[in-house]
Structures are given as C-alpha cells and as structure tokens.
Design a protein around this motif. Structure first.
Motif, PDB file in Angstrom:
ATOM      1  N   LEU A  28       0.829  -1.202   0.000  1.00 32.80           N
ATOM      2  CA  LEU A  28       0.000   0.000   0.000  1.00 32.80           C
ATOM      3  C   LEU A  28       0.863   1.251   0.000  1.00 32.80           C
ATOM      4  CD1 LEU A  28      -2.654   1.544   0.253  1.00 32.80           C
ATOM      5  CD2 LEU A  28      -2.599   1.100   2.732  1.00 32.80           C
ATOM      6  N   LEU A  29       1.862   1.293   0.861  1.00 29.88           N
ATOM      7  CA  LEU A  29       2.723   2.471   0.921  1.00 29.88           C
ATOM      8  C   LEU A  29       3.492   2.644  -0.374  1.00 29.88           C
ATOM      9  CD1 LEU A  29       3.851   4.851   2.469  1.00 29.88           C
ATOM     10  CD2 LEU A  29       5.497   3.321   3.568  1.00 29.88           C
ATOM     11  N   ARG A  30       3.953   1.568  -0.960  1.00 26.66           N
ATOM     12  CA  ARG A  30       4.664   1.648  -2.233  1.00 26.66           C
ATOM     13  C   ARG A  30       3.755   2.217  -3.335  1.00 26.66           C
ATOM     14  NH1 ARG A  30       9.209   2.418  -5.206  1.00 26.66           N
ATOM     15  NH2 ARG A  30       8.989   1.436  -7.238  1.00 26.66           N
ATOM     16  N   ARG A  31       2.515   1.771  -3.395  1.00 21.01           N
ATOM     17  CA  ARG A  31       1.583   2.293  -4.404  1.00 21.01           C
ATOM     18  C   ARG A  31       1.349   3.793  -4.198  1.00 21.01           C
ATOM     19  NH1 ARG A  31      -1.247  -2.536  -3.246  1.00 21.01           N
ATOM     20  NH2 ARG A  31      -2.787  -1.382  -2.000  1.00 21.01           N
ATOM     21  N   GLN A  32       1.208   4.204  -2.949  1.00 19.70           N
ATOM     22  CA  GLN A  32       0.983   5.618  -2.676  1.00 19.70           C
ATOM     23  C   GLN A  32       2.184   6.469  -3.105  1.00 19.70           C
ATOM     24  OE1 GLN A  32      -0.055   5.991   1.478  1.00 19.70           O
ATOM     25  NE2 GLN A  32      -2.150   5.292   1.159  1.00 19.70           N
ATOM     26  N   LEU A  33       3.378   5.968  -2.849  1.00 17.72           N
ATOM     27  CA  LEU A  33       4.572   6.708  -3.255  1.00 17.72           C
ATOM     28  C   LEU A  33       4.689   6.791  -4.771  1.00 17.72           C
ATOM     29  CD1 LEU A  33       7.075   5.205  -0.652  1.00 17.72           C
ATOM     30  CD2 LEU A  33       6.223   7.557  -0.686  1.00 17.72           C
ATOM     31  N   GLU A  34       4.337   5.710  -5.442  1.00 17.16           N
ATOM     32  CA  GLU A  34       4.396   5.699  -6.908  1.00 17.16           C
ATOM     33  C   GLU A  34       3.389   6.658  -7.521  1.00 17.16           C
ATOM     34  OE1 GLU A  34       5.893   1.207  -8.084  1.00 17.16           O
ATOM     35  OE2 GLU A  34       3.795   1.494  -7.574  1.00 17.16           O
ATOM     36  N   SER A  35       2.209   6.769  -6.912  1.00 17.49           N
ATOM     37  CA  SER A  35       1.157   7.617  -7.484  1.00 17.49           C
ATOM     38  C   SER A  35       1.267   9.082  -7.047  1.00 17.49           C
ATOM     39  CB  SER A  35      -0.225   7.073  -7.102  1.00 17.49           C
ATOM     40  OG  SER A  35      -0.406   7.101  -5.698  1.00 17.49           O
ATOM     41  N   MET A  36       2.119   9.364  -6.086  1.00 11.50           N
ATOM     42  CA  MET A  36       2.284  10.729  -5.604  1.00 11.50           C
ATOM     43  C   MET A  36       2.855  11.630  -6.689  1.00 11.50           C
ATOM     44  SD  MET A  36       4.519  11.931  -2.280  1.00 11.50           S
ATOM     45  CE  MET A  36       5.959  12.588  -3.108  1.00 11.50           C
ATOM     46  N   GLU A  37       2.325  12.828  -6.814  1.00 10.30           N
ATOM     47  CA  GLU A  37       2.824  13.772  -7.813  1.00 10.30           C
ATOM     48  C   GLU A  37       4.192  14.306  -7.394  1.00 10.30           C
ATOM     49  OE1 GLU A  37       0.106  16.866  -8.706  1.00 10.30           O
ATOM     50  OE2 GLU A  37      -1.488  15.518  -9.393  1.00 10.30           O
ATOM     51  N   ASP A  38       5.029  14.585  -8.384  1.00 14.13           N
ATOM     52  CA  ASP A  38       6.319  15.192  -8.105  1.00 14.13           C
ATOM     53  C   ASP A  38       6.090  16.549  -7.445  1.00 14.13           C
ATOM     54  OD1 ASP A  38       9.004  15.737  -7.999  1.00 14.13           O
ATOM     55  OD2 ASP A  38       9.199  16.234 -10.131  1.00 14.13           O
ATOM     56  N   GLY A  39       6.799  16.798  -6.364  1.00 14.55           N
ATOM     57  CA  GLY A  39       6.606  18.033  -5.610  1.00 14.55           C
ATOM     58  C   GLY A  39       5.786  17.826  -4.350  1.00 14.55           C
ATOM     59  N   GLY A  40       5.246  16.613  -4.173  1.00 14.91           N
ATOM     60  CA  GLY A  40       4.474  16.313  -2.978  1.00 14.91           C
ATOM     61  C   GLY A  40       5.365  16.122  -1.760  1.00 14.91           C
ATOM     62  N   VAL A  41       4.726  16.070  -0.591  1.00 13.77           N
ATOM     63  CA  VAL A  41       5.442  15.905   0.671  1.00 13.77           C
ATOM     64  C   VAL A  41       5.092  14.542   1.269  1.00 13.77           C
ATOM     65  CG1 VAL A  41       5.776  16.786   3.017  1.00 13.77           C
ATOM     66  CG2 VAL A  41       5.473  18.386   1.113  1.00 13.77           C
ATOM     67  N   PHE A  42       6.135  13.776   1.558  1.00 12.77           N
ATOM     68  CA  PHE A  42       5.990  12.490   2.233  1.00 12.77           C
ATOM     69  C   PHE A  42       6.328  12.706   3.700  1.00 12.77           C
ATOM     70  CE2 PHE A  42       8.257   8.220   3.044  1.00 12.77           C
ATOM     71  CZ  PHE A  42       7.099   7.620   3.504  1.00 12.77           C
ATOM     72  N   VAL A  43       5.349  12.490   4.580  1.00 13.99           N
ATOM     73  CA  VAL A  43       5.542  12.692   6.011  1.00 13.99           C
ATOM     74  C   VAL A  43       5.675  11.334   6.694  1.00 13.99           C
ATOM     75  CG1 VAL A  43       4.560  13.610   8.145  1.00 13.99           C
ATOM     76  CG2 VAL A  43       4.277  14.874   6.006  1.00 13.99           C
ATOM     77  N   ILE A  44       6.765  11.163   7.426  1.00 11.99           N
ATOM     78  CA  ILE A  44       6.976   9.964   8.238  1.00 11.99           C
ATOM     79  C   ILE A  44       6.828  10.356   9.706  1.00 11.99           C
ATOM     80  CG2 ILE A  44       8.585   8.143   8.919  1.00 11.99           C
ATOM     81  CD1 ILE A  44       9.980   8.484   6.223  1.00 11.99           C
ATOM     82  N   VAL A  45       5.909   9.689  10.392  1.00 13.71           N
ATOM     83  CA  VAL A  45       5.754   9.892  11.831  1.00 13.71           C
ATOM     84  C   VAL A  45       6.550   8.804  12.535  1.00 13.71           C
ATOM     85  CG1 VAL A  45       4.146   9.984  13.771  1.00 13.71           C
ATOM     86  CG2 VAL A  45       3.487  10.937  11.534  1.00 13.71           C
ATOM     87  N   ALA A  46       7.667   9.186  13.171  1.00 12.33           N
ATOM     88  CA  ALA A  46       8.548   8.225  13.838  1.00 12.33           C
ATOM     89  C   ALA A  46       8.108   8.054  15.293  1.00 12.33           C
ATOM     90  CB  ALA A  46       9.993   8.690  13.773  1.00 12.33           C
ATOM     91  N   PRO A  47       8.068   6.807  15.791  1.00  8.77           N
ATOM     92  CA  PRO A  47       7.476   6.541  17.109  1.00  8.77           C
ATOM     93  C   PRO A  47       8.431   6.813  18.261  1.00  8.77           C
ATOM     94  CG  PRO A  47       8.237   4.491  16.141  1.00  8.77           C
ATOM     95  CD  PRO A  47       8.493   5.569  15.114  1.00  8.77           C
ATOM     96  N   PRO A  48       7.893   6.844  19.480  1.00  7.86           N
ATOM     97  CA  PRO A  48       8.751   6.961  20.666  1.00  7.86           C
ATOM     98  C   PRO A  48       9.446   5.640  20.957  1.00  7.86           C
ATOM     99  CG  PRO A  48       6.466   6.672  21.337  1.00  7.86           C
ATOM    100  CD  PRO A  48       6.455   6.817  19.842  1.00  7.86           C
ATOM    101  N   ASN A  49      10.530   5.697  21.710  1.00 14.25           N
ATOM    102  CA  ASN A  49      11.193   4.480  22.175  1.00 14.25           C
ATOM    103  C   ASN A  49      10.336   3.800  23.245  1.00 14.25           C
ATOM    104  OD1 ASN A  49      13.547   4.810  20.590  1.00 14.25           O
ATOM    105  ND2 ASN A  49      14.406   6.233  22.081  1.00 14.25           N
TER     106      ASN A  49
END
Length: 424
Positions: free
Chosen positions: A165-186
């Motif tokens: 799912l994430l791979r498909r979303q990245l492939e379909s994202m338009e150039d210039g878009g923002v990919f946000v990663i929410v990194a978890p707490p330890n």
C-alpha cells in the motif's frame, strides 16, 4: 563498553550464523512438548533449534503460511527488491528439522493447565511454552488513529500488504508532494528503520520525483545512528529530507485521515503521503497470557528468557524488556538460541551456562551506501548489558560503504537461511 574492530565483530556474527545444530533424525514421540507461538524470526529460530535436538516434540503456531521480513523491506519501498525476495515459508522447518507447524492463530494461553487454545477451539498441551508475539500498536497515543487509519496512512511496520500500500501511494504521488513519516517513541522495533526508510524513499524520489520532500516528524529528540544518517542525507539528498525532533514540534498529537493532515502541538503538515508509525507494545497474546508489565512489554530472565511473571513460559524477540539489546531481527535470533539451549538444559536437568548474545544490523542510505553495527551483550545484575561494540564511522570512504552494502546482501541470505533453512 569496549570497541571492536570490524574484522573481529563480523567474524563473531558470522560464527553465530554458522552454528547450526545437528540435523533432525528419528524424533521421539514421547519427549517433552514445547509449543512456540509466533513464526517470526524469534519463534522460528526457537522451533528450529529445539527441533534439531530430536528428543523434543516441537509445535510452531503461526497463522501465516509465508513470512515477509520487515528488515530489508525499505529496499522494496525504493524499488530495489521484490517482496518475493523477502518471503519465506516454513517447509524446511517441517521437512529438515521435524517441527510441526499449525497455521492458526493462538487465541488464549492458560498457564495453570499448560494449554494453548487455537482459533479452531483445539487445545495444545505443553511442558514449556515459548511466546514470540512481536509487536502490537499502543492505542490512544495519536488522536483519531485506529486500525482503519492504517488503510489510508499506512504504518508498513509489518511487511506485506501494508508495504504494498505504501509503495503504491509513493508511486502515485505527484512530483513536488510531501511524504511525512511519523517516527514513534522508544522503544520500538528496529530503531534505525524510520530513518533508513526516509533515506531509501529519498533515493527513489531523486530519480523519479526530484521536487518532492520528506519530513520526519519524530516523537524523540535523537535517534539511532543520527550522525551517520545526517551526514549521508547531506551527501546524497541535500535539501530533500527534514528531520523535526519532538522539542521543535511537540510531537504528533492527531491525524486527519480525510484531509491527509498530521497535527503536532505547534504545526500541521499537509501530506501527499503519510507513513504513521504508532507507539508500540508487546503482541496481544503476551498481554492475554499475563506476560506484560505496566510498560506493555515482557520482563524476562536474561539468561533463560523465562518470563519473570509466568514460570514455565519463555518470551523472545521484540516483545521483551531487553535492556541494552535493541528490538531487531538478529537480537531475536540470538535470544531464541539462548532460550532453546536453556529449555534443553532444563529438560535434561543439566547445568546451563550464561548465553553469549549478539546483535548485528545493516542499514542502507542508498543502494551502494550502507553502515553496520554489531554488539555483544551479557547478562549482568538481572539485565542485558552491552559489552563490546562496533559501528561504522563518520567520514568512511564511498568504497568502504559500497563494500558494506555488498556484505549486507550476503548477511541477509545467511541469516534467513539460519532461521528458516531456505527461501520460499
């Protein structure tokens, strides 16, 4: 903690992978019964090594027929590996190591009657139980986030459909878009992985979506391998990756799935693609079995990996309170071997010696740029403590990093063979 050279520590790690027990022959049907819940790295390793004893009746309970490794799955997101190359079956455990495999979920554990209830209602009786449940996601830590949110803002922290799912979303994202990663707490599974993901997605963007940006919104103020990552980000992806520590944003407070918004205390980010990795805890069966404490993780004896809350039940892998040991695949494998040897000693009534525990990890920042770390651990004062360490250095030459990336591919092959006895 003392430093090791690369040659010393890689030799130790290689030696551990080469230590394979005697092949299965002529299993006794009247031997002690061990049930292993969870067919990931920890569970499969315990089952394999106990199966090789030939005197123990080993049953592995795992609902999935194929296991996809979380480690190296960021390479899939970057288009550098297929999911098939990361997929392994359990046939070798059955055919070569005498392990019985039941593809069902375990729904309950009764420590008093020493039984495991399966989804079908069948009960398995054990003399010793090993629980290797991996991780679950802690609820209530991010507003508006629940299981359904992951179908729009995937975590991809369990490799498979979420990765696709994430791979498909990245492939379909338009150039210039923002990919946000929410990194978890330890603590969480595989401490370098969110930042490796940022690196490898940046590699993909650099080729196909060069105007796109990546923002890592972190629940922490520092992360594993930070200086190495930031050095490589400046070299490979200048201006493409922005890391925001908790002290800058107040961390993520909520998400808006419909609008693709990630809301922090101080700012709201509009994401073309959002990869939300929630806070984590031990897998749910561990909680049901009374193996978790107030932390949400499972305290264990650092020598035998027997639960300190439920005698006769052992826990290995990401679910444990591991002291200095990170939640990683190699850690789980090392713990599982120590656990298997401890169970074997208990059945034999023989002396058990403190285990040698190891972690080895390779992290990619580009296809030809990887760094490595390797650590040895010992049980001291009831905890697992690091004793020796090797880690790649800042300023290493491109040739050294290329060799490390090449070594990582060989490491992956040897490691997964040690666990599963071969690929799918």
């Amino acid at each position: 903690m003392t430093d090791w050279t690369r040659r010393q520590i890689c030799g130790v790690a290689g030696g551990v992978l080469a230590t394979v027990a005697t092949p299965h022959v002529g299993r006794s049907q009247n031997g002690p019964r061990v049930v292993v819940i969870g067919g990931g790295i920890g569970g499969a390793t315990v089952a394999r090594y106990l199966g090789d004893l030939r005197t123990v009746d080993v049953t592995l309970v795992e609902p999935k027929r194929r296991y996809i490794t979380c480690f190296f799955s960021n390479l899939y997101l970057a288009g550098l590996r297929s999911l098939t190359s990361l997929t392994f079956g359990f046939e070798a455990l059955v055919e070569r190591h005498g392990v019985k495999v039941i593809h069902q979920a375990a729904t309950a554990v009764d420590p008093d009657t020493k039984t495991v209830t399966l989804q079908s209602g069948e009960k398995l009786v054990y003399d010793r139980l090993v629980v290797a449940p991996g991780i679950a996601f802690a609820s209530g830590t991010i507003g508006n986030y629940d299981a359904s949110t992951a179908e729009v803002m995937p975590h991809a922290w369990n490799a498979g459909p979420q990765s696709e799912l994430l791979r498909r979303q990245l492939e379909s994202m338009e150039d210039g878009g923002v990919f946000v990663i929410v990194a978890p707490p330890n603590p969480f599974r595989c401490p370098p992985a969110p930042y490796e993901r940022a690196s490898l997605v940046a590699y993909y963007f650099k080729q196909f979506k060069p105007r796109s940006k990546i923002i890592v919104v972190d629940a922490k103020d520092s992360f594993s391998g930070q200086e190495l990552f930031q050095e490589s980000w400046g070299r490979h992806y200048p201006g493409m990756i922005e890391w925001l520590p908790s002290q800058f944003t107040g961390a993520v407070k909520a998400v808006d799935v419909a609008a693709r918004l990630v809301v922090t205390e101080g700012e709201t980010f509009n994401a073309a693609v959002a990869n939300v990795i929630p806070a984590q805890k031990a897998g749910l069966i561990a909680e049901q079995a009374g193996l978790t404490d107030v932390s949400g993780w499972c305290p264990v004896d650092p020598v035998t990996f027997e639960s300190t809350l439920r005698p006769g039940i052992h826990v290995v892998g990401d679910a444990i309170v591991g002291g200095d040991m990170p939640k990683s695949a190699f850690s789980a494998n090392s713990q599982a071997k120590a656990c298997a040897f401890a169970i074997a000693a208990a059945f034999r009534g023989s002396q058990h010696f403190p285990p040698h525990l190891f972690n080895s990890c390779y992290t990619f920042m580009a296809p030809d740029d990887a760094f490595t770390n390797a650590i040895t651990f010992a049980a001291e004062d009831g905890k697992i403590k690091a004793t020796r360490t090797f880690m790649s250095k800042l300023g290493e030459s491109p040739e050294v990093r290329r060799r490390t990336a090449h070594q990582a591919v060989g490491w992956y092959s040897a490691f997964t063979t040690d666990v599963f006895g071969g690929g799918s």
